[in-house]
Design an enzyme around this catalytic site. Structure first.
Site, short mmCIF file in Angstrom:
data_model
loop_
_atom_site.label_atom_id
_atom_site.label_comp_id
_atom_site.label_asym_id
_atom_site.label_seq_id
_atom_site.Cartn_x
_atom_site.Cartn_y
_atom_site.Cartn_z
N ASP A 17 0.85 -1.19 0.00
CA ASP A 17 0.00 0.00 0.00
C ASP A 17 0.89 1.25 0.00
O ASP A 17 2.06 1.17 0.37
CB ASP A 17 -0.88 -0.06 1.26
CG ASP A 17 -1.67 1.20 1.47
OD1 ASP A 17 -2.43 1.57 0.56
OD2 ASP A 17 -1.53 1.82 2.54
N ASP A 19 -0.28 5.14 0.75
CA ASP A 19 -0.54 6.17 1.77
C ASP A 19 -0.56 5.57 3.17
O ASP A 19 -1.30 4.64 3.44
CB ASP A 19 -1.89 6.84 1.48
CG ASP A 19 -1.90 7.49 0.11
OD1 ASP A 19 -1.12 8.41 -0.10
OD2 ASP A 19 -2.68 7.02 -0.77
N GLU A 312 12.87 9.29 26.21
CA GLU A 312 13.45 9.02 27.53
C GLU A 312 14.92 8.63 27.37
O GLU A 312 15.24 7.44 27.25
CB GLU A 312 12.68 7.87 28.21
CG GLU A 312 11.18 8.07 28.36
CD GLU A 312 10.83 9.01 29.50
OE1 GLU A 312 11.55 9.02 30.51
OE2 GLU A 312 9.84 9.76 29.36
#
Ligand code: ADP
Ligand code: RBF
Ligand code: MG
Length: 379
Positions: A17, A19, A312
């Site tokens: 695919d 998008d 983090e």
């Protein structure tokens, strides 16, 4: 051999695919809608992203016109939206790992089809901004070339037919739920890469759900493995962020022996959106203290189920004092693994220590070590 193994079909080609899977169309669409809806006194809140992902252009437009109660028809909306979208097409970026994946498959002669709910003409325009992509696909199918778009299997069936492959031999790679349903209905094996966070539970029909294209393991599906991992790390295009160290979640990470120096997320909002969640590593600079090895997580910390995506960074050095307020500079050079949940705090901490060892060792490799002297870290 286990049941699931003996049932697993091997793939000889890939139907992918566009998008949300290879390119971040959503970013540009959201930007346009945010401005466009102002015209009608409406505010784009991003929630519709969930509803339009994977839809055909007509369905997506209908959803927006209805949901926002716009005083225009779908045709009028489209005639206004598409020129705006076309003008921004060159700004749609490829998603992390997309380029690497299609070049790898192409390099190994794996036949590939681009199979999208978008129109054929739009697919061609979008990929024209990505060098070398068009040549990677021996087949391109848009929803205007079949009778029904995804979730109907038509697009994938047509793509397989044009590749001269049985659908059962195809590996479909998809970010959206309609796309996953279409792939399964076609009889293909489907790897889902959800483009929106915390949606894994909606993808139960997929054969595997991964966090980003960085995590795809082609050999699992009978395709050639990547050879770019070095010592359990994946080199990435280095990216840089910095700012003053602020208070984090105050969870007492320090007590666990894993203090993480947080930056204000406002200062790097774009980088946060662009980079998939996961565990990464690189170098950290503090102007008056020096440059240190660093291992970090990006994301929602599934163990704590945070609502905000944060970074983090754990500096791999024993400091005798805190350094709140000091300017921290990071260069992120490699990827280790996706974020995970853990049955106990001990197992989370143990895994983070494993990450530390992987990062410490990898950062001595010349290809990662060279960034230690980057002036960005201390200037
Ligand atoms: P917070 O919730 O405020 O981030 P932590 O328990 O995560 O609190 O501690 C992080 C703070 O600890 C950092 O902001 C920094 O001032 C200090 N610190 C001390 N040693 C380290 C280290 N090795 N790596 C990161 N931060 C450290
Ligand atoms: N949190 C998670 O919930 N899942 C993870 O897989 C995870 N991996 C981490 C890896 C590293 C290297 C670091 C520094 C943190 C990670 N965290 C993860 C975040 C962790 O929950 C947070 O920093 C805690 O505050 C540590 O006690
Ligand atoms: Mg912290």
């Amino acid at each position: 051999m286990s049941m699931s193994n003996s049932l697993k079909k091997l793939s000889s080609c890939v139907l992918i695919d566009l998008d949300g899977t290879l390119i971040n169309t959503d970013g540009v669409v959201s930007d346009i809608l945010r401005k466009y809806l102002c015209k009608y006194g409406k505010q784009w809140d991003g929630r519709e992203a969930l509803k339009i992902v994977g839809k055909t252009p007509l369905e997506a437009a209908t959803t927006i016109v209805e949901d926002y109660g716009l005083p225009c028809g779908v045709d009028e909306f489209n005639s206004e939206f598409y020129p705006l979208f076309s003008a921004q097409m060159d700004k749609i970026k490829s998603l992390p790992g997309a380029n690497r994946l299609i070049r790898h498959l192409k390099g190994h002669g794996v036949p590939m089809a681009l199979a999208s709910n978008s129109s054929r003409a739009n697919i061609e325009s979008k990929i024209s901004y990505h060098q070398g992509w068009k040549e990677c696909f021996s087949v391109i199918i848009g929803s205007d070339e079949v009778s029904k778009g995804k979730p109907s299997p038509d697009i994938f069936l047509e793509a397989a037919r044009k590749l001269n492959k049985d659908p059962g031999e195809c590996l479909v790679i998809e970010d959206s739920v309609p796309g996953v349903l279409a792939g399964k209905a076609a009889g293909a094996t489907v790897v889902a890469v959800p483009s929106l966070p915390k949606q894994t539970h909606l993808y139960t029909s997929a054969d595997e759900v991964i966090n980003s294209l960085l995590d795809i393991k082609p050999e699992k599906w009978g395709l050639p493995p990547f050879q770019d991992w070095i010592e359990n790390t994946l080199p990435i295009d280095p990216w840089r962020i910095g700012g003053p160290v602020i208070k984090g979640f105050g969870r007492g990470s320090k007590v666990l022996g894993i203090p993480t120096a947080n930056l204000s997320t406002k200062d790097y909002a774009e980088e946060l959106v662009e980079h998939p969640s996961g565990v990464y590593f690189g170098w950290a600079g503090l102007a008056t203290r020096g440059v240190f090895k660093m291992v970090m997580s990006i994301g929602w910390n599934p163990y704590f189920n945070n609502t905000e995506k944060t970074i983090e960074p754990w500096l791999l050095h024993d400091f005798t004092e805190d350094f709140y307020g000091e300017e921290l500079r990071l260069i992120i050079v490699g990827y280790i693994r996706p974020e995970a949940n853990f049955p106990s705090l001990e197992s989370l901490v143990a895994k983070i220590h494993e990450d530390r060892e992987v990062a410490e060792k990898a950062l001595d490799l010349p290809s990662y070590a060279k960034f230690k002297d980057d002036p960005y870290l201390t200037k």
